[in-house]
Motif scaffolding. Sequence first.
Motif, PDB file in Angstrom:
ATOM      1  N   GLY A  37       0.816  -1.219   0.000  1.00  0.00           N
ATOM      2  CA  GLY A  37       0.000   0.000   0.000  1.00  0.00           C
ATOM      3  C   GLY A  37       0.847   1.266   0.000  1.00  0.00           C
ATOM      4  O   GLY A  37       0.583   2.213  -0.753  1.00  0.00           O
ATOM      5  N   ALA A  38       1.886   1.289   0.830  1.00  0.00           N
ATOM      6  CA  ALA A  38       2.763   2.462   0.880  1.00  0.00           C
ATOM      7  C   ALA A  38       3.502   2.649  -0.440  1.00  0.00           C
ATOM      8  O   ALA A  38       3.675   3.783  -0.908  1.00  0.00           O
ATOM      9  CB  ALA A  38       3.758   2.319   2.032  1.00  0.00           C
ATOM     10  N   SER A  39       3.908   1.556  -1.054  1.00  0.00           N
ATOM     11  CA  SER A  39       4.609   1.642  -2.343  1.00  0.00           C
ATOM     12  C   SER A  39       3.675   2.164  -3.434  1.00  0.00           C
ATOM     13  O   SER A  39       4.075   3.001  -4.246  1.00  0.00           O
ATOM     14  CB  SER A  39       5.154   0.270  -2.739  1.00  0.00           C
ATOM     15  OG  SER A  39       6.094  -0.187  -1.809  1.00  0.00           O
ATOM     16  N   ILE A  40       2.447   1.686  -3.447  1.00  0.00           N
ATOM     17  CA  ILE A  40       1.469   2.159  -4.432  1.00  0.00           C
ATOM     18  C   ILE A  40       1.168   3.633  -4.203  1.00  0.00           C
ATOM     19  O   ILE A  40       1.086   4.424  -5.153  1.00  0.00           O
ATOM     20  CB  ILE A  40       0.174   1.314  -4.373  1.00  0.00           C
ATOM     21  CG1 ILE A  40       0.433  -0.097  -4.899  1.00  0.00           C
ATOM     22  CG2 ILE A  40      -0.960   1.972  -5.135  1.00  0.00           C
ATOM     23  CD1 ILE A  40       0.743  -0.188  -6.386  1.00  0.00           C
ATOM     24  N   GLU A  41       1.025   4.043  -2.938  1.00  0.00           N
ATOM     25  CA  GLU A  41       0.754   5.451  -2.643  1.00  0.00           C
ATOM     26  C   GLU A  41       1.898   6.334  -3.147  1.00  0.00           C
ATOM     27  O   GLU A  41       1.659   7.366  -3.788  1.00  0.00           O
ATOM     28  CB  GLU A  41       0.558   5.656  -1.143  1.00  0.00           C
ATOM     29  CG  GLU A  41       0.238   7.089  -0.786  1.00  0.00           C
ATOM     30  CD  GLU A  41      -0.091   7.288   0.689  1.00  0.00           C
ATOM     31  OE1 GLU A  41      -0.357   8.439   1.067  1.00  0.00           O
ATOM     32  OE2 GLU A  41      -0.098   6.305   1.463  1.00  0.00           O
ATOM     33  N   GLU A  42       3.123   5.928  -2.873  1.00  0.00           N
ATOM     34  CA  GLU A  42       4.278   6.712  -3.334  1.00  0.00           C
ATOM     35  C   GLU A  42       4.304   6.798  -4.859  1.00  0.00           C
ATOM     36  O   GLU A  42       4.529   7.864  -5.430  1.00  0.00           O
ATOM     37  CB  GLU A  42       5.570   6.079  -2.827  1.00  0.00           C
ATOM     38  CG  GLU A  42       6.812   6.847  -3.216  1.00  0.00           C
ATOM     39  CD  GLU A  42       8.078   6.203  -2.685  1.00  0.00           C
ATOM     40  OE1 GLU A  42       9.150   6.531  -3.221  1.00  0.00           O
ATOM     41  OE2 GLU A  42       8.011   5.371  -1.760  1.00  0.00           O
ATOM     42  N   LEU A  43       4.038   5.685  -5.503  1.00  0.00           N
ATOM     43  CA  LEU A  43       4.007   5.649  -6.969  1.00  0.00           C
ATOM     44  C   LEU A  43       2.932   6.585  -7.522  1.00  0.00           C
ATOM     45  O   LEU A  43       3.190   7.384  -8.423  1.00  0.00           O
ATOM     46  CB  LEU A  43       3.759   4.214  -7.444  1.00  0.00           C
ATOM     47  CG  LEU A  43       3.585   4.003  -8.933  1.00  0.00           C
ATOM     48  CD1 LEU A  43       4.938   4.032  -9.625  1.00  0.00           C
ATOM     49  CD2 LEU A  43       2.912   2.673  -9.186  1.00  0.00           C
ATOM     50  N   CYS A  44       1.742   6.498  -6.967  1.00  0.00           N
ATOM     51  CA  CYS A  44       0.625   7.308  -7.457  1.00  0.00           C
ATOM     52  C   CYS A  44       0.821   8.797  -7.192  1.00  0.00           C
ATOM     53  O   CYS A  44       0.312   9.632  -7.928  1.00  0.00           O
ATOM     54  CB  CYS A  44      -0.690   6.841  -6.821  1.00  0.00           C
ATOM     55  SG  CYS A  44      -1.223   5.216  -7.387  1.00  0.00           S
ATOM     56  N   CYS A  45       1.537   9.143  -6.137  1.00  0.00           N
ATOM     57  CA  CYS A  45       1.767  10.551  -5.811  1.00  0.00           C
ATOM     58  C   CYS A  45       2.871  11.177  -6.661  1.00  0.00           C
ATOM     59  O   CYS A  45       3.019  12.402  -6.670  1.00  0.00           O
ATOM     60  CB  CYS A  45       2.123  10.706  -4.334  1.00  0.00           C
ATOM     61  SG  CYS A  45       0.717  10.460  -3.246  1.00  0.00           S
ATOM     62  N   THR A  46       3.624  10.363  -7.358  1.00  0.00           N
ATOM     63  CA  THR A  46       4.720  10.909  -8.166  1.00  0.00           C
ATOM     64  C   THR A  46       4.479  10.796  -9.669  1.00  0.00           C
ATOM     65  O   THR A  46       4.958  11.621 -10.428  1.00  0.00           O
ATOM     66  CB  THR A  46       6.063  10.226  -7.826  1.00  0.00           C
ATOM     67  OG1 THR A  46       5.933   8.812  -8.023  1.00  0.00           O
ATOM     68  CG2 THR A  46       6.466  10.509  -6.400  1.00  0.00           C
TER      69      THR A  46
END
Length: 161
Positions: A37-46
């Motif tokens: 989840g944290a990896s997906i959030e970081e990906l989506c925010c960048t």
Amino acid sequence: MKVEQVLHMNGGVGKTSYANNSLLQRAMISMVKPIVGASIEELCCTLFPECLKVADLGCSSGPNTLLVVSDIIDSIRTTYHKLNRPPPSLQAFLNDLPGNDFNTVFRSLPGFYKKLDEEHEKKFGSCFIAGMPGSFYGRLFPNNSLHFVHSSYALHWINEV
């Protein structure tokens, strides 16, 4: 004969099938869910892709197969809701060896799509799921074609490196 041609899980949904004997793998997927989840959030925010392309290497078949995709969808939806943006489409590639029971996986897709629409009130965006049979010892995807790659209980097979 190559190893990837003979290794496979027990297909179908019978008593000895992988689908009915994969609780340990399910527990591991749940354990790493916050990290995914944290990896997906970081990906989506960048990146803000219009279509987020993910692969699950070693997806096998059964109830766990679409659990990872479902978790990724939840993370995408949560992140884009926080950002006040509409979520992107999702293209998910399910990979396993050719001996995997992809027919069972594909038969479960209509129910998965229906549940997705009901849970997210048709506010998620489009979701496209495809099978990608083959060994990850070789190339499965073109360069720069994926945003996120997940593997759970498959990397221990990497002994050719």
